[in-house]
Design an enzyme around this catalytic site. Structure first.
Site, mmCIF file in Angstrom:
data_model
loop_
_atom_site.group_PDB
_atom_site.id
_atom_site.type_symbol
_atom_site.label_atom_id
_atom_site.label_comp_id
_atom_site.label_asym_id
_atom_site.label_seq_id
_atom_site.Cartn_x
_atom_site.Cartn_y
_atom_site.Cartn_z
ATOM 1 N N SER D 61 0.798 -1.236 0.000
ATOM 2 C CA SER D 61 0.000 0.000 0.000
ATOM 3 C C SER D 61 0.825 1.278 0.000
ATOM 4 C CB SER D 61 -0.938 0.030 1.206
ATOM 5 O OG SER D 61 -1.978 -0.904 1.022
ATOM 6 N N LYS D 64 0.515 3.366 -2.976
ATOM 7 C CA LYS D 64 -0.615 4.278 -3.200
ATOM 8 C C LYS D 64 -0.181 5.738 -3.210
ATOM 9 C CE LYS D 64 -3.884 0.954 -1.208
ATOM 10 N NZ LYS D 64 -4.613 0.522 0.009
ATOM 11 N N TYR D 186 -2.869 -2.099 -10.694
ATOM 12 C CA TYR D 186 -2.887 -1.810 -9.261
ATOM 13 C C TYR D 186 -2.055 -2.843 -8.485
ATOM 14 C CZ TYR D 186 -4.977 -1.656 -4.554
ATOM 15 O OH TYR D 186 -5.181 -1.614 -3.208
ATOM 16 N N TYR D 238 -4.322 2.871 7.823
ATOM 17 C CA TYR D 238 -5.491 2.008 8.015
ATOM 18 C C TYR D 238 -6.343 2.530 9.184
ATOM 19 C CZ TYR D 238 -2.668 -0.957 5.026
ATOM 20 O OH TYR D 238 -1.887 -1.433 4.015
ATOM 21 N N VAL D 256 1.134 -3.748 3.943
ATOM 22 C CA VAL D 256 1.103 -5.050 4.629
ATOM 23 C C VAL D 256 2.371 -5.866 4.419
ATOM 24 C CG1 VAL D 256 -1.409 -5.317 4.711
ATOM 25 C CG2 VAL D 256 -0.145 -6.141 2.722
#
Lengths: 302, 302, 302, 302
Positions: D61, D64, D186, D238, D256
């Site tokens: 992530s 992102k 992605y 998160y 993660v």
């Protein structure tokens, strides 16, 4: 019929006590789970009974049908502006559902709906619980029905979640009286003690086109009686209404005291009782007994 | 009966066209909203019809009952491990409900449930849509029933929300086949074109203890037929199942094509059709016609 | 600085009055929307002000920071067992969130969280509102700060939604005192009247490592002051906390009275005020003034 | 600084391995949990590192932020019409949130938001993953950065939940390209392998007013860099963003794979890495290391 009742009773007896007695208040937790009774009352006034059918128990949510009937008698179709007639889906979203639908509960058998119905009756009667009790004494022909004040007080003490729903409805303008007063009436109604025989008799008007042959009165119209049955059929059994329709096929209403009433339209009213509950809060042996009846007699309305 | 049908037809005629034809795909939006038909088929094989009862229309969600019946024939009670039997509550939380209940849809008549049922049939048939169409041709006695491929393709083009639900169920392991293939079968089933007469005939087995007098076959058992009716009674009319039970009192299933089938157990199967829909997606004139029947004939099961 | 303040004031002046004054209670609805003031107080004790910076207004949710500070002084890190520190997401699910997280509100700045903090202070002080008012008088150096009892009473009269949340938390065991008493204290805190100058002074300890140079006291530790700022940065601006961080880049806390306080760590405390609110309930001109400051001075902490 | 890094490293070392390595795909589950590295890169180009700071890991992530930066470079402020800037609240309602807000995800760091950002980049680049990888190679000064195709393929195989969200957004018109193609890009971005040193370097532009001293380019404007930091501060960790702001006080983004990047505005970019995760999916040792830094150096921005 009496032979049949014996067969069903023997069938289900081994299941009695399976599950868990309601224990959210001490007064209910101490009930002996091994009790089991059935009563059937015909439109012709015949009574069939077996087991602990004369033992009074806490009717709890079964009282919602009496409150609803009283409100229908007074408000007629107008009452449906304040409460819906649709099944309610998941229990986890009871509060968000009230938010989403602007404080109008989905039906009169979820707690929020029954509390709004109690608020309607509070606007009408000086002593709504006494009015309701008199009404039920008349329907059942039993002038000695009593309220268990210990249960009522204990429910009130643990009222917080119901109070939250009542205040939320008040924030949407769907509440006319004091939250505290309405909850007291509501819990007193739930704390009424009746036996299977009392309940089978008191519910007979719903099998009998709205007419109570005991008090000799047209309680509500035939159409209204069918409508109350329809509401029980779609929303009367907590989060098991669909399965109950699927397995049993009769309009029914249960309470956490372990009672279940069911209606065979135009023929019989039934009450089964056994205190141990399944996961969704319906009497385990009670549901099994009604399934057994449906299998043996083919009473499904569908 | 034919006189009665005329009375009801004349009663409801002024309402025909009120509401809005389904317009989420172009192929449905162009239907003439002023059509209106009724067909009633008795267990003895009598047919009564009025208005546009012979005009074929897109059966849409009514097809979910056929798919469910096919799945029951093959999987029996095992199928209820993958789909529930409870009413579904609010439409806004269809996806959160799937999340909350680990990918098990609440019942076979919400889209998620019907898609899982299609997935079951996909696992069983090489060409699930053809299997379903043959089955319905047999039940209705009409070998010419056709699929509207333009409608099926258009639904597939706008499949995104249904695809989202299918993928979500797949993420919980409740999906066996390709999402795209299953959706194609599902939309083809919805795009079947049938008339009121076709549907009244094809649904008669549900009024007749599971027996189809046209194809001379026991389609499903009597108990299973009552169970399908129970599911229609609690979950067959989108977010109006409770009101429909309250007002009409018959098991019913509607589609956005404007058709509604209803069952009078042990006696009749009915289909009404008029394309303009009310706010929850049921045919306005169709619901009115069924209410009028209930008032005139007292067919409520409750 | 004073020149800069003039520039910003002139920039934003045309926007003053845009939006809508809070009108959920009459006492707030009558405020003149065309008022606008700014006050900046430096860690060195310099005061800069412009416009209606001396006019007292209803601080409303800004009071939540004072209550939180009082609770931190007494309970320290233990208090975080009863209230979370995470942003709260959508307003529509405030109640379901409480259900999902077992009655622990997400942070001390949503209503449920502030009510739990008030419950903590209720357990500690005989008169929690007077304790809070004395505390704020000391921090601001203004012994004349007053509570608007009309506003407090009016909020209490329309307490239903907040009462619903309090009762729901009580149903989860996260409430120690009478719901009614706690709500009275809570609404009295919200009804405190302070000017921009009062608030800029009273909040300076958060810019100054927990030290209040007016009362000459270490209010909370440096680390605790940074933590309060962090909570304001992630959750201080209703459903606009993220946008506010994005556009302004300072920890801030707003109230529906039209006030916003913001902290420039190690340097300044700021208060802007204009009663007309944007859609999420923050002062339109207030947000614009803080955006203008960030553009002119580059005060973003990020 | 190097001494300090040693202190922190020794402090946190005993915690390394506590928690659980991500295991939703096999390719991630096999990582050795006992690895631990820290790298700090200053705006002046100094590099400090300790432990396994040169070992490449799956950035997941963290990617992102790179995708978002690419989208900002191209679309500027227009991009915020398709994705929000608010924290997202509870994980359980990610799908209902998309429904409630008409397919606009709350921020670019929840999966739905990052997938929409990938869709934007898909509309712009012929090969969006290669474009992204080239961009990151340039920012980090490491031309050898590789994509782990096994990880990317495995994520795609288990794409169902992300596919559900993408289709749901498509049903609201907030999707321009093929769901399958966008998901492939992605997942490839998530499967990029970088070391702590690579990431500390590649993120330095966010500490340095948008300027990358390695590639000698103004990546985005100073204001945009502060805005990206603000988004990380409110939504980067998160369901722990608030606690992270409270405890650490720096904008951060985790993955993660066990990596966390953090920004000390105007001074440093940091990357910590250790694969074992806490309950919400952030590196346990990584969070502890950043808390330790904040305590030792007082880097909180608040």
């Amino acid at each position: 019929m009496q032979t049949l009742l014996r067969t069903i009773y023997d069938d289900v007896k081994p299941l009695v006590g399976q599950g868990k007695v309601a224990d959210y208040i001490p007064a209910l937790a101490s009930v002996n789970p091994h009790q089991f009774g059935i009563a059937i009352y015909s439109n012709q006034g015949e009574l069939f009974q077996i087991g602990d059918a004369d033992v009074p128990f806490s009717i709890q949510s079964i009282s919602k049908v009496f409150s609803l009937t009283l409100a229908i008698k007074h408000y007629g179709a107008d009452m449906w502006q304040r409460v819906g007639r649709e099944p309610s889906g998941l229990p986890f979203n009871s509060l968000v559902q009230l938010e989403y639908e602007n404080g109008i509960p989905r039906n009169p058998f979820i707690n929020a709906g029954a509390i709004v119905v109690s608020d309607m009756n509070q606007s009408r009667f000086a002593s709504p619980h006494y009015a309701m009790r008199e009404f039920v004494r008349r329907l059942s022909g039993n002038p000695d029905l009593k309220t268990d004040q210990v249960v009522a007080d204990s429910e009130y003490e643990f009222r917080h979640r119901n109070a939250a729903m009542a205040y939320l409805m008040q924030s949407y303008g769907n509440f006319e009286n004091s939250v505290e007063e309405v909850l007291k009436s509501y819990f007193s109604n739930c704390a009424l003690r009746m036996s299977c025989v009392d309940l089978a008799k008191a519910f007979n008007f719903l099998a009998n086109k709205g007419y109570c042959s005991i008090s000799k009165e047209q309680v509500i119209s035939e159409q209204e009686a069918r409508q109350v049955n329809a509401l029980m059929a779609t929303s009367g059994m907590y989060d098991e209404a669909g399965s109950f329709a699927f397995q049993v096929g009769l309009p029914g209403k249960s309470g956490v005291g372990g009672g279940i009433v069911a209606i065979v339209p135009n023929r019989f009213s039934i009450c089964v009782w056994s205190p141990a509950l399944n996961k969704v809060g319906n009497s385990s042996a009670g549901v099994a007994a009604l399934e057994s009846m449906t299998k043996h007699i083919g009473w499904s309305v569908y």
